[in-house]
Design an enzyme around this catalytic site. Structure first.
Site, PDB file in Angstrom:
ATOM      1  N   LEU A 135     -11.054  13.332  -1.472  1.00 46.27           N
ATOM      2  CA  LEU A 135     -10.128  14.109  -2.395  1.00 46.27           C
ATOM      3  C   LEU A 135     -10.792  15.328  -2.898  1.00 46.27           C
ATOM      4  CD1 LEU A 135      -6.953  14.294  -3.685  1.00 46.27           C
ATOM      5  CD2 LEU A 135      -8.193  13.556  -5.757  1.00 46.27           C
ATOM      6  N   CYS A 142     -23.634   6.505   0.981  1.00 43.93           N
ATOM      7  CA  CYS A 142     -23.790   7.667   1.714  1.00 43.93           C
ATOM      8  C   CYS A 142     -23.169   8.815   1.278  1.00 43.93           C
ATOM      9  CB  CYS A 142     -23.551   7.727   3.147  1.00 43.93           C
ATOM     10  SG  CYS A 142     -24.128   9.117   3.906  1.00 43.93           S
ATOM     11  N   ASP A 143     -23.923   9.835   0.665  1.00 47.46           N
ATOM     12  CA  ASP A 143     -23.349  11.080  -0.026  1.00 47.46           C
ATOM     13  C   ASP A 143     -23.017  12.306   0.891  1.00 47.46           C
ATOM     14  OD1 ASP A 143     -22.272   9.736  -2.290  1.00 47.46           O
ATOM     15  OD2 ASP A 143     -24.397  10.377  -3.413  1.00 47.46           O
ATOM     16  N   CYS A 183     -19.487   4.406   9.378  1.00 44.73           N
ATOM     17  CA  CYS A 183     -19.664   5.066   8.377  1.00 44.73           C
ATOM     18  C   CYS A 183     -20.877   4.417   7.681  1.00 44.73           C
ATOM     19  CB  CYS A 183     -18.678   5.239   7.025  1.00 44.73           C
ATOM     20  SG  CYS A 183     -19.025   5.811   5.692  1.00 44.73           S
ATOM     21  N   CYS A 186     -13.978  25.469   7.687  1.00 46.04           N
ATOM     22  CA  CYS A 186     -15.396  24.745   7.537  1.00 46.04           C
ATOM     23  C   CYS A 186     -15.310  23.322   8.213  1.00 46.04           C
ATOM     24  CB  CYS A 186     -15.446  24.624   6.087  1.00 46.04           C
ATOM     25  SG  CYS A 186     -16.891  23.664   5.494  1.00 46.04           S
ATOM     26  N   ILE A 228     -11.250   7.820  -8.672  1.00 47.92           N
ATOM     27  CA  ILE A 228      -9.982   7.884  -8.680  1.00 47.92           C
ATOM     28  C   ILE A 228      -9.164   6.608  -9.017  1.00 47.92           C
ATOM     29  CG2 ILE A 228      -7.657   8.363  -7.683  1.00 47.92           C
ATOM     30  CD1 ILE A 228      -9.154   9.731  -5.395  1.00 47.92           C
ATOM     31  N   ASP A 266      -9.170   1.247  -7.407  1.00 49.80           N
ATOM     32  CA  ASP A 266      -9.438   0.775  -6.195  1.00 49.80           C
ATOM     33  C   ASP A 266      -9.745  -0.769  -5.746  1.00 49.80           C
ATOM     34  OD1 ASP A 266     -12.170  -0.246  -5.920  1.00 49.80           O
ATOM     35  OD2 ASP A 266     -13.175   1.885  -5.284  1.00 49.80           O
ATOM     36  N   ARG A 290       0.815  -1.229   0.024  1.00 49.92           N
ATOM     37  CA  ARG A 290      -0.050   0.089  -0.094  1.00 49.92           C
ATOM     38  C   ARG A 290       1.016   1.038  -0.075  1.00 49.92           C
ATOM     39  NH1 ARG A 290      -5.320  -1.174   0.739  1.00 49.92           N
ATOM     40  NH2 ARG A 290      -5.579  -3.376   1.609  1.00 49.92           N
ATOM     41  N   CYS A 302     -20.479  19.637   1.273  1.00 44.03           N
ATOM     42  CA  CYS A 302     -19.174  20.334   1.012  1.00 44.03           C
ATOM     43  C   CYS A 302     -19.360  21.510  -0.140  1.00 44.03           C
ATOM     44  CB  CYS A 302     -18.110  19.298   0.417  1.00 44.03           C
ATOM     45  SG  CYS A 302     -16.460  20.096   0.024  1.00 44.03           S
TER      46      CYS A 302
END
Length: 307
Positions: A156, A239-240, A212, A189, A167, A132, A61, A246
């Protein structure tokens, strides 16, 4: 006079754009020194929950040369998935990335084509594509190559773009011109920390994966712990929330990838439609979808938990 390194780099970036990638950044291969203690601490606190695969290949990794012989460059790529359509607002919710076809296949095909183009143009170049599903720290490499910074929600984030993108990487044995990391623009923030329905963002930049909603609805194979009953805010796959709140995502623009377009039938479903979904309907509607990961049984469990 332009040298080969510059020429190859320009070609790779132009080709990635042609294939529909949002952006492309390149880093020199090396050991991710600052990530090692962070990953170790996260694992020691068991924030990976039942995702035991996160404990495997610790060295790989952090060091891509253990994955690709003679590796010299990590080419990081972003692919937008932000949809123009929305689900029925009175229904259960699935993460936007799962609206269309499984991104693994869509991106893998693009990466293979990119590698093929590089070999055609430059000659003998060895490399491997990653989406991923391998021990690669995608976000760390993308940040290192200037594609964005890792935000307080651990995603990111890029200025003027936001964070609704996948990604992926090509790791190649080719010397290229390298990009530089950008700066952090989260400022003071705390929208993501304040809005997380299960308080999974335990401190800025640290997400406890075992709390999560995405973990519970996708990764967890057991029953969802009762203490989280009523806390999922109608999310039944992923979940978003930390991305939706953001401020940088006000810049998100709809993707141009037809394979990510949602099944129009699914967008209009009511809660009742989700509650009564049969395995046949599930298999037909989500045949090539990321939702296959949770299987019909898992989806029913998630819906039952959210009622």
């Amino acid at each position: 006079m332009i040298n080969n390194k510059e020429k190859y780099t320009q070609f790779i970036k132009a080709e990635s754009k042609r294939l529909g990638f949002l952006s492309c950044g390149i880093s020199k291969v090396g050991f991710l020194e600052s990530e090692a203690p962070r990953l170790e601490k996260w694992l020691n606190h068991q924030m990976n929950g039942q995702m035991s695969y996160m404990e495997n290949h610790f060295d790989k990794r952090l060091d891509p040369t253990l994955l690709v012989d003679g590796a010299k460059s990590v080419i990081s790529l972003l692919l937008n998935y932000y949809p123009s359509e929305v689900q029925n607002p009175d229904s259960y919710k699935i993460s936007k990335y799962a609206f269309g076809q499984d991104y693994h296949f869509v991106i893998k095909d693009k990466l293979k084509e990119l590698l093929f183009s590089i070999q055609n143009e430059i000659g003998e170049v060895s490399g491997r594509a990653f989406v991923d599903s391998a021990p690669v720290l995608d976000k760390a490499w993308a940040a290192k190559s200037g594609l964005g910074w890792i935000g307080k929600n651990s995603n990111l984030i890029a200025q003027k773009v936001g964070s609704f993108y996948f990604i992926a990487e090509l790791i190649v044995d080719l010397d290229l011109v390298y990009d530089h990391a950008t700066t952090d623009h989260c400022g003071t923030c705390t929208a993501c920390l304040d809005s997380c329905p299960t308080q999974a963002i335990v401190s800025p930049y640290v997400v406890d994966g075992s709390k999560c909603i995405s973990y519970f609805t996708i990764e967890l194979k057991d029953n969802i712990p009762t203490e989280f009953k009523g806390k999922f805010d109608d999310w039944i796959f992923g979940c978003d929330v930390c991305q939706d709140v953001c401020p940088w995502n006000r810049f998100s623009k709809p993707h141009q990838e037809p394979l990510f377009n949602p099944n129009p039938e699914m967008l209009g479903w009511s809660k009742k439609d989700w509650e009564e979904i049969t395995s046949e309907t599930f298999n037909a509607v989500f045949k090539n979808s990321p939702l296959k990961r949770t299987k019909w049984n898992g989806l029913i469990r998630n819906v039952d938990h959210s009622k």
